[in-house]
Design a protein around this motif. Structure first.
Motif, PDB file in Angstrom:
ATOM      1  N   ALA A 183       0.843  -1.193   0.000  1.00 62.42           N
ATOM      2  CA  ALA A 183       0.000   0.000   0.000  1.00 62.42           C
ATOM      3  C   ALA A 183       0.878   1.243   0.000  1.00 62.42           C
ATOM      4  O   ALA A 183       1.970   1.261   0.563  1.00 62.42           O
ATOM      5  N   THR A 184       0.361   2.279  -0.672  1.00 57.29           N
ATOM      6  CA  THR A 184       1.025   3.580  -0.716  1.00 57.29           C
ATOM      7  C   THR A 184      -0.005   4.649  -0.407  1.00 57.29           C
ATOM      8  O   THR A 184      -1.098   4.647  -0.973  1.00 57.29           O
ATOM      9  N   GLY A 185       0.316   5.546   0.507  1.00 60.60           N
ATOM     10  CA  GLY A 185      -0.638   6.583   0.855  1.00 60.60           C
ATOM     11  C   GLY A 185      -0.143   7.435   1.997  1.00 60.60           C
ATOM     12  O   GLY A 185       1.034   7.397   2.379  1.00 60.60           O
ATOM     13  N   THR A 186      -1.059   8.206   2.564  1.00 59.65           N
ATOM     14  CA  THR A 186      -0.752   9.121   3.655  1.00 59.65           C
ATOM     15  C   THR A 186      -1.069   8.455   4.984  1.00 59.65           C
ATOM     16  O   THR A 186      -2.158   7.912   5.171  1.00 59.65           O
ATOM     17  N   VAL A 187      -0.115   8.488   5.910  1.00 60.89           N
ATOM     18  CA  VAL A 187      -0.291   7.857   7.216  1.00 60.89           C
ATOM     19  C   VAL A 187      -1.306   8.657   8.024  1.00 60.89           C
ATOM     20  O   VAL A 187      -1.187   9.871   8.187  1.00 60.89           O
ATOM     21  N   GLU A 188      -2.323   7.967   8.528  1.00 57.94           N
ATOM     22  CA  GLU A 188      -3.349   8.605   9.354  1.00 57.94           C
ATOM     23  C   GLU A 188      -3.207   8.285  10.832  1.00 57.94           C
ATOM     24  O   GLU A 188      -3.599   9.089  11.685  1.00 57.94           O
ATOM     25  N   ALA A 189      -2.673   7.125  11.158  1.00 58.24           N
ATOM     26  CA  ALA A 189      -2.501   6.737  12.561  1.00 58.24           C
ATOM     27  C   ALA A 189      -1.395   5.707  12.648  1.00 58.24           C
ATOM     28  O   ALA A 189      -1.200   4.893  11.743  1.00 58.24           O
ATOM     29  N   VAL A 190      -0.663   5.763  13.755  1.00 56.41           N
ATOM     30  CA  VAL A 190       0.440   4.831  13.990  1.00 56.41           C
ATOM     31  C   VAL A 190       0.266   4.226  15.376  1.00 56.41           C
ATOM     32  O   VAL A 190       0.145   4.948  16.363  1.00 56.41           O
ATOM     33  N   GLY A 191       0.224   2.905  15.426  1.00 61.22           N
ATOM     34  CA  GLY A 191       0.109   2.204  16.698  1.00 61.22           C
ATOM     35  C   GLY A 191       1.213   1.192  16.863  1.00 61.22           C
ATOM     36  O   GLY A 191       2.049   1.007  15.973  1.00 61.22           O
ATOM     37  N   LEU A 192       1.209   0.511  17.993  1.00 57.79           N
ATOM     38  CA  LEU A 192       2.240  -0.490  18.225  1.00 57.79           C
ATOM     39  C   LEU A 192       2.067  -1.705  17.322  1.00 57.79           C
ATOM     40  O   LEU A 192       3.041  -2.333  16.936  1.00 57.79           O
ATOM     41  N   ARG A 193       0.841  -2.047  16.975  1.00 57.11           N
ATOM     42  CA  ARG A 193       0.597  -3.245  16.156  1.00 57.11           C
ATOM     43  C   ARG A 193       0.192  -2.926  14.741  1.00 57.11           C
ATOM     44  O   ARG A 193       0.540  -3.656  13.809  1.00 57.11           O
ATOM     45  N   ILE A 194      -0.530  -1.827  14.530  1.00 55.05           N
ATOM     46  CA  ILE A 194      -1.113  -1.519  13.230  1.00 55.05           C
ATOM     47  C   ILE A 194      -0.750  -0.091  12.816  1.00 55.05           C
ATOM     48  O   ILE A 194      -0.755   0.828  13.633  1.00 55.05           O
ATOM     49  N   THR A 195      -0.425   0.064  11.533  1.00 61.62           N
ATOM     50  CA  THR A 195      -0.279   1.383  10.925  1.00 61.62           C
ATOM     51  C   THR A 195      -1.436   1.587   9.951  1.00 61.62           C
ATOM     52  O   THR A 195      -1.730   0.703   9.137  1.00 61.62           O
ATOM     53  N   THR A 196      -2.092   2.730  10.049  1.00 59.41           N
ATOM     54  CA  THR A 196      -3.246   3.033   9.197  1.00 59.41           C
ATOM     55  C   THR A 196      -2.852   4.111   8.199  1.00 59.41           C
ATOM     56  O   THR A 196      -2.339   5.161   8.578  1.00 59.41           O
ATOM     57  N   LEU A 197      -3.093   3.828   6.908  1.00 59.81           N
ATOM     58  CA  LEU A 197      -2.829   4.844   5.888  1.00 59.81           C
ATOM     59  C   LEU A 197      -3.932   4.832   4.844  1.00 59.81           C
ATOM     60  O   LEU A 197      -4.631   3.833   4.659  1.00 59.81           O
ATOM     61  N   ARG A 198      -4.081   5.969   4.153  1.00 59.18           N
ATOM     62  CA  ARG A 198      -5.136   6.141   3.153  1.00 59.18           C
ATOM     63  C   ARG A 198      -4.491   6.410   1.799  1.00 59.18           C
ATOM     64  O   ARG A 198      -3.658   7.310   1.667  1.00 59.18           O
ATOM     65  N   ASP A 199      -4.895   5.637   0.772  1.00 55.00           N
ATOM     66  CA  ASP A 199      -4.289   5.802  -0.543  1.00 55.00           C
ATOM     67  C   ASP A 199      -5.020   6.858  -1.361  1.00 55.00           C
ATOM     68  O   ASP A 199      -5.933   7.546  -0.863  1.00 55.00           O
ATOM     69  N   LEU A 200      -4.623   7.004  -2.632  1.00 59.46           N
ATOM     70  CA  LEU A 200      -5.164   8.065  -3.475  1.00 59.46           C
ATOM     71  C   LEU A 200      -6.648   7.896  -3.762  1.00 59.46           C
ATOM     72  O   LEU A 200      -7.367   8.872  -3.992  1.00 59.46           O
TER      73      LEU A 200
END
Length: 326
Positions: A183-200
């Motif tokens: 996946a490629t996109g803008t990081v919206e949230a960063v956690g210890l287990r999961i990184t959340t990002l939103r693509d184009l």
């Protein structure tokens, strides 16, 4: 029973420095005096250990909250993050604050969990010791259980460990544009287990930190805007290069782009020859995350400059850099 106790009184009743002697002097009961350690002393010690453990944990968590709290109003780093390296790009203030808040909160939660485990674990060992049990078999059993749980939850442990190191090293954070493979996109949230990002396309991706093998961050340090300009085979390449260099310099100095451009544009010359056209490449060093906006602005300026200079468009169309536009 009384006859036996009377025949062999506990030796502690003759020592004035012991609690046993104090109980015997008050009650006159040898059994109660001999059992004072179990009935009074040990429960008091256990209660004292538990109270101290709760107090130390409370004070430790308060201290961690203090060093991870964002100073109000001045946008400074929390005290916990000041010794650590920060790679936050120059973005909007709200994005930087959110990035710092999440990073400090996550590292603080790790420190709180570790402190709780150490404090309560130590208190548990002290309580078991007060009860007179041997800790060696218990520690051995706990080690076996820990190994079994580690094998069973190795993916979860891997995710958490990767998240901890990612947070400490500040590999990416809220607002960064990253490429993590799937996946490629803008990081919206960063956690210890999961990184959340939103693509184009607006799709939200949840990526396990343990599965991230490499990260391409487009929002750290600086970026390079790359624009490829096609020319027809009959065009004067040297003259076209001069026209593009002048047009790019004027565009970079304009009010719209001056704050985004870090260095003057550089004309590299002929980049590629295709059956349809000759491609000239121009690059500009810009602020991180702004390369796509600069590329779009430069395309319009360069196309207009070529048309004003009398260059005919080739069979191909005006091309962009190989990167994906944001």
């Amino acid at each position: 029973m009384n006859a036996v106790l009377s025949a062999s009184p506990p030796p502690c009743i003759s020592d004035p420095s012991t609690f046993c002697f104090q109980v015997y002097s008050v009650t006159g009961n040898e059994w109660l005096a001999g059992s004072a350690g179990w009935l009074v002393t040990k429960p008091l010690r256990i209660i004292l250990i538990v109270v101290i453990a709760f107090l130390v944990r409370y004070l430790t968590r308060r201290m961690i909250d203090r060093v991870t709290r964002l100073p109000s109003g001045n946008g400074r780093l929390p005290a916990l993050l000041r010794p650590l390296r920060e790679r936050a790009p120059e973005m909007l203030g709200a994005a930087v604050l959110e990035r710092r808040r999440q990073r400090a909160k996550t590292i603080g939660s790790v420190l709180k969990s570790m402190a709780t485990l150490i404090i309560y674990g130590t208190a548990f060992c002290l309580v078991v010791g007060e009860l007179g049990y041997d800790l060696a078999p218990l520690i051995a059993s706990a080690g076996i259980v820990g190994v079994a749980l580690g094998f069973g939850a190795q993916n979860l442990v891997k995710d958490f460990l990767s998240g901890i190191f990612m947070m400490i090293e500040d590999q990416y954070g809220v607002g960064d544009v990253v490429d993590i493979g799937e996946a490629t996109g803008t990081v919206e949230a960063v956690g210890l287990r999961i990184t959340t990002l939103r693509d184009l396309q607006g799709t939200v991706w949840y990526v396990r930190n343990g599965e991230v093998l490499r990260v391409g961050n487009s929002s750290q340090g600086f970026a390079v805007a790359v624009v490829d300009v096609p020319l027809g085979y009959s065009a004067d390449v040297d003259r076209a290069s001069d026209v593009l260099a002048v047009a790019a310099t004027k565009a970079a100095e304009s009010e719209a782009l001056a704050a985004l451009v870090l260095e003057p544009p550089e004309m590299l010359g002929v980049e590629k020859v295709t059956p349809e056209s000759i491609q000239l490449r121009l690059i500009v060093k810009v602020r991180p995350g702004k390369q796509w906006a600069v590329q779009r602005a430069l395309r319009g300026q360069l196309l207009r400059a070529l048309e004003d200079a009398g260059f005919e468009p080739p069979l191909g169309r005006f091309l962009s850099s190989p990167s994906v536009d944001k």
